[in-house]
Design a protein around this motif. Structure first.
Motif, PDB file in Angstrom:
ATOM      1  N   HIS A  77       0.831  -1.215   0.000  1.00  0.00           N
ATOM      2  CA  HIS A  77       0.000   0.000   0.000  1.00  0.00           C
ATOM      3  C   HIS A  77       0.861   1.258   0.000  1.00  0.00           C
ATOM      4  N   GLU A  78       1.907   1.226   0.811  1.00  0.00           N
ATOM      5  CA  GLU A  78       2.792   2.395   0.884  1.00  0.00           C
ATOM      6  C   GLU A  78       3.450   2.631  -0.485  1.00  0.00           C
ATOM      7  N   HIS A  79       3.851   1.540  -1.090  1.00  0.00           N
ATOM      8  CA  HIS A  79       4.482   1.628  -2.414  1.00  0.00           C
ATOM      9  C   HIS A  79       3.536   2.314  -3.421  1.00  0.00           C
ATOM     10  N   ASP A  80       2.273   1.882  -3.394  1.00  0.00           N
ATOM     11  CA  ASP A  80       1.279   2.466  -4.310  1.00  0.00           C
ATOM     12  C   ASP A  80       0.993   3.922  -3.956  1.00  0.00           C
ATOM     13  N   ARG A  81       0.873   4.172  -2.655  1.00  0.00           N
ATOM     14  CA  ARG A  81       0.504   5.513  -2.194  1.00  0.00           C
ATOM     15  C   ARG A  81       1.563   6.542  -2.599  1.00  0.00           C
ATOM     16  N   VAL A  82       2.832   6.198  -2.363  1.00  0.00           N
ATOM     17  CA  VAL A  82       3.926   7.141  -2.615  1.00  0.00           C
ATOM     18  C   VAL A  82       4.326   7.131  -4.088  1.00  0.00           C
ATOM     19  N   ARG A  83       3.868   6.113  -4.788  1.00  0.00           N
ATOM     20  CA  ARG A  83       4.298   5.857  -6.176  1.00  0.00           C
ATOM     21  C   ARG A  83       5.821   5.803  -6.236  1.00  0.00           C
ATOM     22  N   ALA A  84       6.361   5.006  -5.340  1.00  0.00           N
ATOM     23  CA  ALA A  84       7.810   4.891  -5.219  1.00  0.00           C
ATOM     24  C   ALA A  84       8.370   4.003  -6.322  1.00  0.00           C
ATOM     25  N   THR A  85       9.661   4.130  -6.540  1.00  0.00           N
ATOM     26  CA  THR A  85      10.367   3.214  -7.437  1.00  0.00           C
ATOM     27  C   THR A  85      10.654   1.919  -6.672  1.00  0.00           C
ATOM     28  N   VAL A  86      11.020   2.093  -5.413  1.00  0.00           N
ATOM     29  CA  VAL A  86      11.187   0.923  -4.536  1.00  0.00           C
ATOM     30  C   VAL A  86      10.770   1.308  -3.119  1.00  0.00           C
ATOM     31  N   THR A  87      10.058   0.356  -2.478  1.00  0.00           N
ATOM     32  CA  THR A  87       9.682   0.541  -1.073  1.00  0.00           C
ATOM     33  C   THR A  87      10.246  -0.646  -0.312  1.00  0.00           C
ATOM     34  N   LEU A  88      10.892  -0.360   0.797  1.00  0.00           N
ATOM     35  CA  LEU A  88      11.476  -1.487   1.546  1.00  0.00           C
ATOM     36  C   LEU A  88      10.898  -1.570   2.952  1.00  0.00           C
ATOM     37  N   GLY A  89      10.942  -2.759   3.506  1.00  0.00           N
ATOM     38  CA  GLY A  89      10.538  -2.971   4.898  1.00  0.00           C
ATOM     39  C   GLY A  89      11.753  -2.713   5.776  1.00  0.00           C
ATOM     40  N   ALA A  90      11.606  -1.801   6.739  1.00  0.00           N
ATOM     41  CA  ALA A  90      12.730  -1.462   7.619  1.00  0.00           C
ATOM     42  C   ALA A  90      12.353  -1.740   9.067  1.00  0.00           C
ATOM     43  N   ALA A 144      17.445  -0.602  10.039  1.00  0.00           N
ATOM     44  CA  ALA A 144      17.994  -1.641   9.161  1.00  0.00           C
ATOM     45  C   ALA A 144      17.053  -1.983   8.014  1.00  0.00           C
ATOM     46  N   ASN A 145      17.665  -2.546   6.990  1.00  0.00           N
ATOM     47  CA  ASN A 145      16.913  -3.050   5.837  1.00  0.00           C
ATOM     48  C   ASN A 145      16.439  -4.471   6.152  1.00  0.00           C
ATOM     49  N   GLY A 146      15.132  -4.709   5.998  1.00  0.00           N
ATOM     50  CA  GLY A 146      14.565  -6.013   6.367  1.00  0.00           C
ATOM     51  C   GLY A 146      14.654  -7.074   5.283  1.00  0.00           C
ATOM     52  N   GLY A 147      15.133  -6.709   4.097  1.00  0.00           N
ATOM     53  CA  GLY A 147      15.265  -7.724   3.043  1.00  0.00           C
ATOM     54  C   GLY A 147      13.941  -8.060   2.363  1.00  0.00           C
ATOM     55  N   VAL A 148      12.973  -7.136   2.433  1.00  0.00           N
ATOM     56  CA  VAL A 148      11.708  -7.321   1.702  1.00  0.00           C
ATOM     57  C   VAL A 148      11.418  -6.013   0.959  1.00  0.00           C
ATOM     58  N   TYR A 149      11.184  -6.140  -0.336  1.00  0.00           N
ATOM     59  CA  TYR A 149      11.112  -4.948  -1.178  1.00  0.00           C
ATOM     60  C   TYR A 149       9.928  -5.042  -2.130  1.00  0.00           C
ATOM     61  N   CYS A 150       9.402  -3.877  -2.448  1.00  0.00           N
ATOM     62  CA  CYS A 150       8.415  -3.783  -3.523  1.00  0.00           C
ATOM     63  C   CYS A 150       9.017  -2.839  -4.572  1.00  0.00           C
ATOM     64  N   PHE A 151       9.235  -3.360  -5.777  1.00  0.00           N
ATOM     65  CA  PHE A 151       9.871  -2.564  -6.834  1.00  0.00           C
ATOM     66  C   PHE A 151       8.877  -2.268  -7.949  1.00  0.00           C
ATOM     67  N   ASP A 152       9.114  -1.187  -8.623  1.00  0.00           N
ATOM     68  CA  ASP A 152       8.478  -0.979  -9.913  1.00  0.00           C
ATOM     69  C   ASP A 152       9.191  -1.940 -10.883  1.00  0.00           C
ATOM     70  N   LEU A 153       8.441  -2.848 -11.454  1.00  0.00           N
ATOM     71  CA  LEU A 153       9.077  -3.932 -12.205  1.00  0.00           C
ATOM     72  C   LEU A 153       9.836  -3.427 -13.437  1.00  0.00           C
ATOM     73  N   ALA A 154       9.234  -2.484 -14.157  1.00  0.00           N
ATOM     74  CA  ALA A 154       9.893  -1.989 -15.376  1.00  0.00           C
ATOM     75  C   ALA A 154      11.251  -1.367 -15.006  1.00  0.00           C
ATOM     76  N   TRP A 155      11.273  -0.633 -13.908  1.00  0.00           N
ATOM     77  CA  TRP A 155      12.531   0.004 -13.469  1.00  0.00           C
ATOM     78  C   TRP A 155      13.545  -1.059 -13.034  1.00  0.00           C
ATOM     79  N   LEU A 156      13.036  -2.063 -12.313  1.00  0.00           N
ATOM     80  CA  LEU A 156      13.931  -3.127 -11.838  1.00  0.00           C
ATOM     81  C   LEU A 156      14.562  -3.853 -13.023  1.00  0.00           C
ATOM     82  N   ARG A 157      13.741  -4.164 -14.016  1.00  0.00           N
ATOM     83  CA  ARG A 157      14.251  -4.831 -15.229  1.00  0.00           C
ATOM     84  C   ARG A 157      15.396  -4.043 -15.860  1.00  0.00           C
ATOM     85  N   GLU A 158      15.226  -2.736 -15.926  1.00  0.00           N
ATOM     86  CA  GLU A 158      16.231  -1.871 -16.552  1.00  0.00           C
ATOM     87  C   GLU A 158      17.514  -1.797 -15.755  1.00  0.00           C
TER      88      GLU A 158
END
Ligand code: UD1
Ligand code: MG
Length: 453
Positions: free
Chosen positions: A113-126, A164-178
């Protein structure tokens, strides 16, 4: 939504022959814990990245698609392999470390939800990591995340707790691919997925939206299991979580620290679990039953108002108001009907015991079917194995089996029959008959007394 689970390697600090993510936490592998929470999101596709050696065993373990990372070059390389295997091209993709088994669905949902709300390129669990731990540290300046500094490369003071970085991420897939292929090797010689955080952070314009977002989650949920100590910690946290859930629903757990209840177990209210019990696998316990002290219940169904004291049930089905133990061992295929008493060194296997029957002392019942109200005397054995094959024993209703009877299967004992102490029953016994001796023979009918001569 697509999901990539990074699950390659044995994890050097585990010092194990088993792939790291297949180590079990409360009866289920870490990978299964991660895949279970993922499946609750109903993703459109799930890819598990593994190494060539672990691939067969990981594949036999999951329905998800398994893809192979040829060499353990680091988490960015693993993510690149995962992205390559995805059929989706756009939208969001979750990338989850396979060694984070305690992550819950609400937290994962918050991340998305946070990823969608902020329209982030990547959102991580910290999370706030304890001092001295080896997690990646969020490099935050002016409130903004600029990157992640891995422990091996970190010169900052780690003697205090840190973000710390929790090792769980939500990425924009097109950006990640690139961008996943462009990660440079780190000073320690690995391709870090966390390098992508810095890359995304550079996209953030000084005034604009944040390309990198983070949600703060509970430390317990983001425990990364890299060694055996963490494995034990994960087990303890999950055990407590499961027990608290049962207690909230009206189950008494006398000593949570000395009780193990696996996640899929079902327990009705007003069950009391005494110390030293293990309730595991696909087991269920009915209301009013008292389990323990010291009972193990594996993959068994126990009805309501029973007691199970210091006994081992494995693959058994038990009716209501049954008293088991102390010291009974119920093996797979045991079915106990209602109001049965069974204990004191009794072993059963593939055996049905009818309602109201008693099996009290030092007996073995294998491949047997007992009717109702049967009394099995001390030391009774079903001799079910002749060295080649197993054979059945069938005992009717209201039968009295004398102490130390050997029932040499296949054999049947009819309703209301009796055997004398020490009988070796090699042939079937008619209903109502009494047999004694070795081999057991029917007792001669007493001559009728004649009166009035
Ligand atoms: C990683 C993060 C760190 C974070 C921590 C959270 C990196 C570089 N660091 O560190 O910032 O704080 O997780 O727990 O990502 N894996 C592969 N292929 C590889 C290497 C790893 O599939 O070549 C898998 C592992 O099976 C594991 C996951 O990726 O499930 C994470 O790898 P791990 O070695 O445990 O990274 P950490 O040192 O814990
Ligand atoms: Mg780890």
């Amino acid at each position: 939504m697509s999901v990539i689970v990074l699950a390659a390697g044995r994890g050097t600090r585990m010092k194990s022959r088993t792939p790291k993510v297949l180590h079990s936490v409360l009866g289920k592998s870490m990978l299964d814990h991660v895949l279970d929470v993922v499946s609750d999101l109903h993703p459109h596709e799930v890819i598990v990245v593994t190494d060539p050696e672990s691939a067969p065993v990981v594949a036999s373990h999951t329905d998800a698609r398994v893809t192979i990372q040829a060499l353990p070059l680091g988490t960015a390389d693993a993510a690149a392999v995962g992205v390559e295997a995805l059929s989706s091209r756009a939208g969001a993709v979750l990338v989850l470390n396979g060694d984070v088994p305690l992550l819950s669905l609400p937290s994962l949902t918050r991340l998305i939800h946070e990823h969608d709300r902020v329209r982030a390129t990547v959102t991580l669990g910290a999370f706030r990591a304890p001092a001295g731990t080896k997690y990646g540290r969020l490099d935050r300046r002016d409130g903004r995340i600029r990157g992640v500094v891995e422990a091996a490369d970190d010169r900052a003071d780690r003697s205090v707790e840190f973000e710390a970085n929790g090792g769980v991420y939500c990425f924009d897939l097109a950006w990640l691919r690139e961008n996943v292929g462009a990660v440079r090797v780190s000073p320690s010689g690995e391709y870090y997925i966390t390098a992508l955080i810095a890359a995304a952070a550079r996209l953030t314009p000084d005034s604009g939206e944040h390309a990198v977002a983070a949600v703060m989650l509970d430390e317990a949920e983001l425990l990364g299991v890299d060694d055996r100590a963490r494995l034990a910690q994960a087990e303890a946290i999950l055990r407590q979580r499961v027990i608290e859930r049962h207690m909230a629903r009206g189950v008494t757990v006398v000593d949570p620290a000395r009780t193990v209840i696996e996640p899929d177990v079902r327990i009705e209210p007003d069950v009391r679990i005494e110390p030293g019990c293990f309730v595991r696998g696909n087991s269920s316990i009915g209301a009013g039953t008292v389990v323990g002290p010291y009972a193990v219940i594996d993959d068994s169904v126990v009805g309501s108002d029973c007691t199970v004291v210091q006994s081992y049930l494995d693959g058994a089905t038990v009716g209501e108001r049954v008293r088991i133990g102390p010291f009974a061992r119920l093996r797979p295929g045991t079915v106990i009907e209602c109001d049965v008493m069974l204990g004191n060194f009794v072993e059963t296997k593939a055996t049905t015991i009818g309602s109201g029957s008693h099996v009290h002392h030092v007996s073995y019942l294998g491949d047997a079917r007992l009717g109702s109200n049967v009394n099995i005397g001390a030391g009774t054995i079903t001799c079910n194995y002749d060295g080649h094959a197993k054979h059945p024993t069938v005992i009717g209703n209201d039968v009295f089996i004398g102490c130390d009877t050997m029932l040499v299967a296949p054999v049947e004992v009819g309703d209301g029959a009796r055997t004398g102490a020490g009988a070796v029953v090699t042939r079937s016994v008619a209903a109502g008959a009494t047999v004694v001796g070795i081999p057991a023979r029917e007792m001669a009918q007493k001559p009728r007394e004649e009166h009035g001569r």
